[in-house]
Structure formats: structure tokens, C-alpha cells
Design a protein around this motif. Structure first.
Motif, PDB file in Angstrom:
ATOM      1  N   PHE A 229       0.838  -1.170   0.000  1.00 54.05           N
ATOM      2  CA  PHE A 229       0.000   0.000   0.000  1.00 54.05           C
ATOM      3  C   PHE A 229       0.886   1.238   0.000  1.00 54.05           C
ATOM      4  CE2 PHE A 229      -1.941   3.111   2.860  1.00 54.05           C
ATOM      5  CZ  PHE A 229      -3.155   3.314   2.239  1.00 54.05           C
ATOM      6  N   MET A 231       0.920   5.481   0.012  1.00 53.84           N
ATOM      7  CA  MET A 231       0.130   6.703   0.160  1.00 53.84           C
ATOM      8  C   MET A 231       0.343   7.604  -1.048  1.00 53.84           C
ATOM      9  SD  MET A 231      -1.816   7.208   2.695  1.00 53.84           S
ATOM     10  CE  MET A 231      -2.214   6.377   4.235  1.00 53.84           C
TER      11      MET A 231
ATOM     12  N   ASN B 183      -6.740  12.151  -2.471  1.00 48.74           N
ATOM     13  CA  ASN B 183      -6.176  10.812  -2.616  1.00 48.74           C
ATOM     14  C   ASN B 183      -5.992  10.146  -1.237  1.00 48.74           C
ATOM     15  OD1 ASN B 183      -5.296   8.788  -4.283  1.00 48.74           O
ATOM     16  ND2 ASN B 183      -3.150   9.414  -4.158  1.00 48.74           N
ATOM     17  N   LYS B 186      -9.380   9.142   0.170  1.00 52.21           N
ATOM     18  CA  LYS B 186      -9.913   7.974  -0.518  1.00 52.21           C
ATOM     19  C   LYS B 186      -9.234   6.694  -0.011  1.00 52.21           C
ATOM     20  CE  LYS B 186      -9.475   6.805  -4.964  1.00 52.21           C
ATOM     21  NZ  LYS B 186      -9.118   7.103  -6.364  1.00 52.21           N
ATOM     22  N   LYS B 187      -7.907   6.747   0.044  1.00 51.31           N
ATOM     23  CA  LYS B 187      -7.157   5.554   0.437  1.00 51.31           C
ATOM     24  C   LYS B 187      -7.403   5.161   1.890  1.00 51.31           C
ATOM     25  CE  LYS B 187      -3.472   5.243  -2.889  1.00 51.31           C
ATOM     26  NZ  LYS B 187      -2.042   5.023  -3.111  1.00 51.31           N
ATOM     27  N   ALA B 190     -10.813   3.706   2.359  1.00 45.40           N
ATOM     28  CA  ALA B 190     -10.919   2.390   1.719  1.00 45.40           C
ATOM     29  C   ALA B 190     -10.359   1.283   2.616  1.00 45.40           C
ATOM     30  CB  ALA B 190     -10.200   2.397   0.378  1.00 45.40           C
TER      31      ALA B 190
END
Lengths: 231, 231
Positions: A229, A231, B183, B186-187, B190
Motif C-alpha cells: 500500500f 500513500m 487521494n 480515498k485511500k 478504503a
């Protein structure tokens, strides 16, 4: 406090390195272990290790132990963890730093290993190990599995050219469970770190299996970023 | 070899713990460092550390050092790495085991820290540190960033209820770069580890920002599996 009393008044400790040395042979992930020669627990199985000497770093001590037992030099060893419980060794207080290495069993010196009472045993044949060595092994395996989630690991264990079934077999040994053939193939190819060669290995079937090797540049890149993952 | 000579003939070493203690305050990631009191390099800045005593494990030594400097107890500390070069400390040979902790600065004992000559400095204010302590810090930061790729980290640094801008600010401090607002939002959503509360923080705008807290169960699950690649 003077510099003299600051350093002189502090207690000193025995410090050891214990090495978790993994190899891969005949489709099995194996560990190099040895019969302990001294009491307490002479004759019991232990990891390969030794005391850190005055003139060597802990990293150098681990490399020396590996060299003494396998004849192998310039092998990348990863430091894992330091075990510092007061009573972990029943003979004396010893603080132990663990290291692990992945080596090609074929390339090691069998006679030297033999002389040291060292043996390669596959993972499900490992007997109980002395002190906290079984915990050390478990941590190393956890680390290896953990790393395999995020990085392509274990290629140090395979020959330069290998088939996808060989690679899957290695991962099955690392995870100690069966992996779905098609799923594995899809995922490993999607990593885009393998180069398909114009050669086949025909040792296990008439049709043969394609040989692959690593694309080192892409592999290096992936080792830096992982699959994780971001960022 | 007898048990006597096996343990008695091995050299003993000074062993220290050095603690990389991170905190988060006023939107800044900070490190607890102190002025060294003894030669060599008295007056220079160093990590918070101490020698491992006979009656304590290395983990206990790290917890003692943290408690002595901050008054804080029962803080989870992660062991990072052992530095074993022969000449790393110019006063004597000392093998050092590093630990890191993430704490809420508000909860520490400021008077105690002061008495120990310990100070919180934000990351870009850190002066050169003695010996290999700057390397230790860099490794700890790399580890923290590395972990943040795969796991949700740093929530130990935030208050129980926090806004998304606060969380993004923390990650910006960990990575030492700006993150795209949309961003990030959103991440992080999620990941499905945040619980949106029916409360707003109105301290930074009239409209206010929604407060969130962690869903501990989902967080625990995620800490086990990571976000990474799974075979």
C-alpha cells in the motif's frame, strides 16, 4: 560521573550470534542445525552459533559462524532479533543476536559441515531445539513468510534457471501449504520480474516446462518498493 | 570442552539500549533526545539510552529507560536492530540494541524529562547525534515509513478522536512530504478501519471537520494481514 566510572561500572555480558540458515534441496526447505557439544544440554539440537569475540562486530561473528560451518563466504545475512532474557540460556546469561541466511545447499562444503556435526533437516523433521532456539526459528519463518507477502523472496535458494513449478514448490515450502497452480502462475507473472527463456526443462515431463530467470533490474526496483500500500 | 571453559573463556561486552522515542505535537513529529552527561562527547546530543543491567532483559532495560525519562509505563516498544561494530562507541566497546516507541507527548512527565536533560525536537530540528545515533534514527524512520506502506501506523500518536486532516498531517510528517488531500482521504477510508463519529471538531473551521476513531477489531485484523501481496 567520570568516563572511567561510567563505562567501568556497567556490567558486561556474554553475547552470542545464532544463525538460522535455510537451504532448498529436493523440493524441500531445509534448516542447518547441529548437535551441541557442551553442557548444559550436550547432545541436544541447536541452531548454528557462537560467541561474539572482542575483535569482531556482531555481523562479522555471524559471517564467521556461517563460514566455519558451510565454507561459504560473502553470503548476505539479515539480522533478525536480539534475545535478551536473563535466563534464556541455562548455562549462563547470554544475550543472543539472530541472523538468517538463504543459501544454495549444493554450494556448501559437506565435509566441513559434517566435521562440525551440522545437518540439513527439512522443516517438518526439525526436532525440539535447545533454549529459545525453536522460538528463534519460528520468528525467522514468520519473517520469511511476512517478507514473501510484500517482496519476491527466496530466489537465492533456486538455481539460476528454474521452472514455474519449482518456484511454486519453493513458495509452498515457505508457507507450508499447497498453492493453487493457476493462481500462483497468474500472480507471479503479473509481478513482471521473470524473464522467459527459450529453453525447457525436460527432466519431469516429455513436453517439458519453460525455464525462467530473474530480470534483475525489475527485481531490484520491486525490492525497493514492495507490493504494498502506498500513500 | 567443559561447561566451565565454554562460558568462562568467552569475552564479555557492555550492552546498551538506545531508544528512538517519537511523539506528535502541534502537527509535528518529534523525537526525544538528551544532552550527554559524560565523556567522550559530554554535552553532545544523543538518543535516550542506558546500559543493560544484570537483572533485566534488554526489553526491560528499554522500558526502564523510557520510564526514567518520561514517567511512562506499559508503552509498547518495538525492537529495531542491534549495532555491534567494534568501534561504534569511542569510549569503550558497547553493543547497542535499539527500540522505538510512539507516545502521546501530552501524557509524558515534563518535569521528569527536564530533570534528565531530555527535550522534544521536531524532526527537521534534530542536531547531529553522537556516535551512530543519527544512523539509528534514520533506520527507525525508514522502518516507520516502511511499515506505513503495509500497515496503518502512528495511531498511537493521535488522540482517541481525530479528524482526517490531523491523520493526514501525521502521515505527512512520517513521510516528510505533502500528500494529496483527496487521494489520502480515498485511500484511508478504503482501508475500512475508521469509524465516523457523530461529532465535529470546530477548532479549525466554522463548518468543522468530522471526528473519527479506530475500529479496533478491523484494525487488529489488518495489522495481522497487512495490505500487501498475498499468494
Amino acid at each position: 560521573m567520570s568516563i572511567h566510572s561510567f563505562y567501568e561500572n556497567a556490567p558486561k555480558h556474554l553475547v552470542a550470534v545464532d544463525c538460522i540458515i535455510f537451504g532448498f534441496e529436493d523440493g524441500k526447505l531445509k534448516l542447518l542445525i547441529m548437535k551441541r557439544k557442551v553442557d548444559p544440554m550436550a547432545g541436544a539440537w541447536s541452531l548454528v552459533g557462537g560467541f561474539v569475540q572482542d575483535n569482531e562486530s556482531t555481523d562479522e561473528a555471524a559471517a564467521r559462524v556461517l563460514k566455519q560451518t558451510t565454507g561459504m563466504d560473502h553470503i548476505y545475512m539479515d539480522q533478525l532479533h536480539t534475545y535478551g532474557d536473563v535466563n534464556r540460556d541455562t548455562g549462563a546469561r547470554v544475550i543472543s543476536v539472530t541472523y538468517y541466511a538463504l543459501i544454495r545447499i549444493k554450494e556448501h562444503d559437506r565435509i566441513l559441515a559434517n566435521d562440525h556435526g551440522a545437518h540439513w533437516l527439512s522443516l517438518h523433521q526439525i526436532p525440539p531445539l535447545i533454549f529459545d532456539h525453536s522460538v528463534m526459528l519460528q520468528h525467522a519463518l514468520d519473517k520469511l513468510r511476512d517478507k514473501a507477502h510484500t517482496y519476491p523472496v527466496g530466489f537465492e535458494l533456486l538455481p539460476e534457471k528454474f521452472t514455474l513449478p519449482q518456484l511454486r514448490n519453493l513458495y509452498e515450502e515457505i508457507y507450508q501449504r499447497e498453492l493453487d497452480k493457476r493462481n500462483f502462475r497468474k500472480k507471479i507473472l503479473a509481478m513482471n520480474i521473470l524473464e522467459k527463456l527459450d529453453e525447457k526443462d525436460k527432466s519431469s515431463s516429455k513436453k517439458g516446462a519453460h525455464l525462467y530467470k530473474f530480470d534483475e533490474a525489475k527485481y531490484e526496483q520491486l525490492m525497493k518498493t514492495g507490493f504494498g500500500f502506498t500513500m
